[in-house]
Design a protein around this motif. Structure first.
Motif, mmCIF file in Angstrom:
data_model
loop_
_atom_site.group_PDB
_atom_site.id
_atom_site.type_symbol
_atom_site.label_atom_id
_atom_site.label_comp_id
_atom_site.label_asym_id
_atom_site.label_seq_id
_atom_site.Cartn_x
_atom_site.Cartn_y
_atom_site.Cartn_z
ATOM 1 N N LEU A 93 0.837 -1.205 0.000
ATOM 2 C CA LEU A 93 0.000 0.000 0.000
ATOM 3 C C LEU A 93 0.870 1.254 0.000
ATOM 4 C CD1 LEU A 93 -2.772 -1.002 2.585
ATOM 5 C CD2 LEU A 93 -3.014 -0.806 0.104
ATOM 6 N N ARG A 94 1.947 1.226 0.775
ATOM 7 C CA ARG A 94 2.852 2.371 0.817
ATOM 8 C C ARG A 94 3.446 2.639 -0.560
ATOM 9 N NH1 ARG A 94 8.380 2.478 0.990
ATOM 10 N NH2 ARG A 94 9.354 4.340 1.881
ATOM 11 N N THR A 95 3.915 1.597 -1.225
ATOM 12 C CA THR A 95 4.512 1.762 -2.556
ATOM 13 C C THR A 95 3.487 2.291 -3.548
ATOM 14 O OG1 THR A 95 6.041 -0.069 -2.092
ATOM 15 C CG2 THR A 95 5.779 0.598 -4.389
ATOM 16 N N PHE A 96 2.269 1.773 -3.488
ATOM 17 C CA PHE A 96 1.215 2.225 -4.396
ATOM 18 C C PHE A 96 0.910 3.710 -4.189
ATOM 19 C CE2 PHE A 96 -3.393 3.065 -4.810
ATOM 20 C CZ PHE A 96 -3.504 2.944 -6.183
ATOM 21 N N PHE A 97 0.753 4.119 -2.939
ATOM 22 C CA PHE A 97 0.448 5.521 -2.649
ATOM 23 C C PHE A 97 1.596 6.430 -3.063
ATOM 24 C CE2 PHE A 97 -2.528 4.041 0.951
ATOM 25 C CZ PHE A 97 -3.573 3.925 0.053
ATOM 26 N N LEU A 98 2.836 6.002 -2.807
ATOM 27 C CA LEU A 98 3.985 6.832 -3.171
ATOM 28 C C LEU A 98 4.084 6.986 -4.687
ATOM 29 C CD1 LEU A 98 6.839 5.684 -0.735
ATOM 30 C CD2 LEU A 98 5.492 7.796 -0.681
ATOM 31 N N ILE A 99 3.815 5.919 -5.432
ATOM 32 C CA ILE A 99 3.877 5.998 -6.887
ATOM 33 C C ILE A 99 2.811 6.958 -7.422
ATOM 34 C CG2 ILE A 99 3.490 4.689 -9.014
ATOM 35 C CD1 ILE A 99 4.853 2.315 -7.680
ATOM 36 N N VAL A 100 1.597 6.841 -6.886
ATOM 37 C CA VAL A 100 0.519 7.733 -7.326
ATOM 38 C C VAL A 100 0.853 9.184 -6.984
ATOM 39 C CG1 VAL A 100 -1.902 8.344 -6.983
ATOM 40 C CG2 VAL A 100 -1.245 5.943 -7.196
ATOM 41 N N LEU A 101 1.326 9.420 -5.767
ATOM 42 C CA LEU A 101 1.686 10.780 -5.374
ATOM 43 C C LEU A 101 2.834 11.321 -6.214
ATOM 44 C CD1 LEU A 101 1.485 10.475 -1.472
ATOM 45 C CD2 LEU A 101 -0.019 11.835 -2.930
ATOM 46 N N ALA A 102 3.804 10.462 -6.538
ATOM 47 C CA ALA A 102 4.953 10.916 -7.320
ATOM 48 C C ALA A 102 4.562 11.238 -8.757
ATOM 49 C CB ALA A 102 6.052 9.850 -7.292
ATOM 50 N N ILE A 103 3.747 10.372 -9.374
ATOM 51 C CA ILE A 103 3.367 10.583 -10.774
ATOM 52 C C ILE A 103 2.473 11.813 -10.923
ATOM 53 C CG2 ILE A 103 2.078 9.598 -12.709
ATOM 54 C CD1 ILE A 103 3.068 6.868 -11.867
ATOM 55 N N LEU A 104 1.544 11.987 -9.998
ATOM 56 C CA LEU A 104 0.624 13.124 -10.072
ATOM 57 C C LEU A 104 1.135 14.338 -9.297
ATOM 58 C CD1 LEU A 104 -2.811 11.296 -9.703
ATOM 59 C CD2 LEU A 104 -1.633 12.018 -11.784
ATOM 60 N N GLY A 105 2.339 14.239 -8.743
ATOM 61 C CA GLY A 105 2.908 15.368 -8.010
ATOM 62 C C GLY A 105 3.027 16.633 -8.839
ATOM 63 N N PRO A 106 3.531 16.550 -10.098
ATOM 64 C CA PRO A 106 3.605 17.783 -10.903
ATOM 65 C C PRO A 106 2.261 18.472 -11.088
ATOM 66 C CG PRO A 106 4.946 16.045 -11.886
ATOM 67 C CD PRO A 106 4.184 15.412 -10.776
ATOM 68 N N ILE A 107 1.185 17.695 -11.202
ATOM 69 C CA ILE A 107 -0.150 18.287 -11.337
ATOM 70 C C ILE A 107 -0.513 19.037 -10.056
ATOM 71 C CG2 ILE A 107 -2.582 17.822 -11.773
ATOM 72 C CD1 ILE A 107 -0.779 17.306 -14.169
ATOM 73 N N ALA A 108 -0.202 18.426 -8.890
ATOM 74 C CA ALA A 108 -0.494 19.089 -7.620
ATOM 75 C C ALA A 108 0.293 20.391 -7.497
ATOM 76 C CB ALA A 108 -0.162 18.153 -6.455
ATOM 77 N N PHE A 109 1.540 20.365 -7.915
ATOM 78 C CA PHE A 109 2.351 21.599 -7.875
ATOM 79 C C PHE A 109 1.785 22.644 -8.821
ATOM 80 C CE2 PHE A 109 5.075 19.305 -5.269
ATOM 81 C CZ PHE A 109 6.190 20.037 -4.898
ATOM 82 N N ALA A 110 1.352 22.213 -10.008
ATOM 83 C CA ALA A 110 0.812 23.165 -10.978
ATOM 84 C C ALA A 110 -0.469 23.811 -10.469
ATOM 85 C CB ALA A 110 0.551 22.450 -12.311
ATOM 86 N N LEU A 111 -1.332 23.033 -9.833
ATOM 87 C CA LEU A 111 -2.578 23.587 -9.309
ATOM 88 C C LEU A 111 -2.321 24.561 -8.163
ATOM 89 C CD1 LEU A 111 -4.872 20.416 -9.306
ATOM 90 C CD2 LEU A 111 -4.979 22.367 -10.865
ATOM 91 N N SER A 112 -1.205 24.375 -7.448
ATOM 92 C CA SER A 112 -0.925 25.261 -6.316
ATOM 93 C C SER A 112 -0.581 26.682 -6.766
ATOM 94 C CB SER A 112 0.228 24.698 -5.482
ATOM 95 O OG SER A 112 1.446 24.727 -6.205
ATOM 96 N N VAL A 113 -0.318 26.866 -8.060
ATOM 97 C CA VAL A 113 -0.054 28.215 -8.566
ATOM 98 C C VAL A 113 -1.334 29.038 -8.569
ATOM 99 C CG1 VAL A 113 0.748 29.525 -10.578
ATOM 100 C CG2 VAL A 113 1.889 27.387 -9.940
#
Length: 338
Positions: free
Chosen positions: A191-211
């Motif tokens: 579960l940890r690996t799955f969550f980290l992969i999802v957070l890492a792949i979609l991380g740029p989108i989260a950063f972009a929305l924070s603008v």
């Protein structure tokens, strides 16, 4: 049982860690989309603040305007700047807890071998129990019996068979609980690996929305959630270290009893070991909660509750299975000892 023991859990954990590394290049695929979102957000962000300053006849504060450009730089080099920095900072924590667990595990194996040796020697010193654990001693005592002592020989065969069945049931139950414990650890790591992969792949989108205005908290929330999930592994290692230390203390106590009292009865110690293994199986699924105590991810309350509820249900199921098997095994052993 040999099939179950053949499972290499350490290899499975290594595969999960390799999976995370293999999936990291996918962050670059999201970086292009994130740059477009962040670029449009930066345009509105800068234009709105400059227009508000001009309308109020105030000087333009340049420093806050650099925020979207800093975030854009993080998006462009997301695997290196963001993930690389966080993983580099958190990696020593994982390595430290892993070394602690390794040390306690080695001590536990050493004391277990010492306990088995002392228990074997204690039974060998008593002629009434030596034939139960040693084939040569059993054959010698059978050969010494005369033709008229067929009943005694039959009783020895029965007692030896009962002892072997008892040890087989104890070993089976112990190995079953150990496998359930390792399975709980593997579940948390998966579960940890799955969550980290999802957070890492979609991380740029989260950063972009924070603008964009109104989504500024997305940046800090993503970082908090990533660190919180990353801490699952060191917390799990600490939990395993505590359980291993408890087992080491129990083994040391058993060794002391066997050294000072060769006729010591270790059935209560074996029962305590079973109880702690069941506690460990259930306790493993509280790791997400403990990680949440270390760092609280804002807005992740429902997320944590869902994970905790799911994992606690799985832990209760594992405990129920362990308890049922324990009761069945204890009943069978009790009948054999009567």
């Amino acid at each position: 049982m040999p099939m179950l023991c053949a499972i290499d859990f350490s290899n499975l954990h290594t595969i999960l860690h390799s999976l995370y590394d293999e999936m990291m290049p996918l962050c670059s695929d999201m970086a292009g989309v994130a740059q477009g979102i962040a670029g449009l957000g930066a345009l509105f962000y800068v234009a709105y603040r400059i227009w508000r300053a001009l309308a109020a006849a105030e000087p333009v504060d340049v420093f806050p305007l650099l925020r979207p450009f800093a975030i854009g730089l993080c998006i462009m080099f997301f695997p290196t700047i963001v993930l690389g920095t966080i993983n580099s900072v958190m990696s020593p924590i994982v390595q430290g807890t892993a070394s602690m667990l390794e040390g306690q595990t080695l001590d536990m194996q050493k004391y277990r071998e010492e306990k088995d040796r002392l228990e074997y020697e204690a039974m060998m010193r008593d002629p009434s129990t030596a034939y139960l654990v040693d084939d040569a001693e059993f054959d010698r005592q059978i050969d010494e019996l005369g033709v008229t002592e067929v009943g005694t020989a039959a009783g020895m065969y029965i007692e030896r068979g009962m002892y072997k069945v008892k040890k087989a049931i104890q070993n089976f139950f112990r190995e079953l609980l150990e496998i359930l414990f390792q399975a709980a650890s593997l579940t948390i790591d998966t579960l940890r690996t799955f969550f980290l992969i999802v957070l890492a792949i979609l991380g740029p989108i989260a950063f972009a929305l924070s603008v964009w205005d109104g989504f500024q908290s997305t940046l800090t929330t993503w970082i908090q959630r990533y660190i919180q999930t990353y801490l699952w592994l060191p917390v799990a290692d600490l939990f395993s270290t505590i359980l291993a230390k408890i087992q080491v203390l129990m083994l040391q106590n058993d060794i002391s009893e066997l050294t000072n009292n060769p006729n010591a009865n270790l059935d209560s110690s074996n029962t305590c070991y079973v109880i702690f293994m069941i506690i460990g199986i259930i306790g493993y699924f509280t790791i997400p909660t403990v990680s949440g105590w270390i760092i609280q991810a804002g807005g992740a309350g429902n997320y944590n509750r869902a994970v905790n509820n799911t994992t606690m249900q799985a832990g209760s199921m594992a405990g129920s299975v362990g308890g049922a098997v324990a009761g069945n095994a204890a009943g069978r052993i009790g009948k054999l000892l009567k």
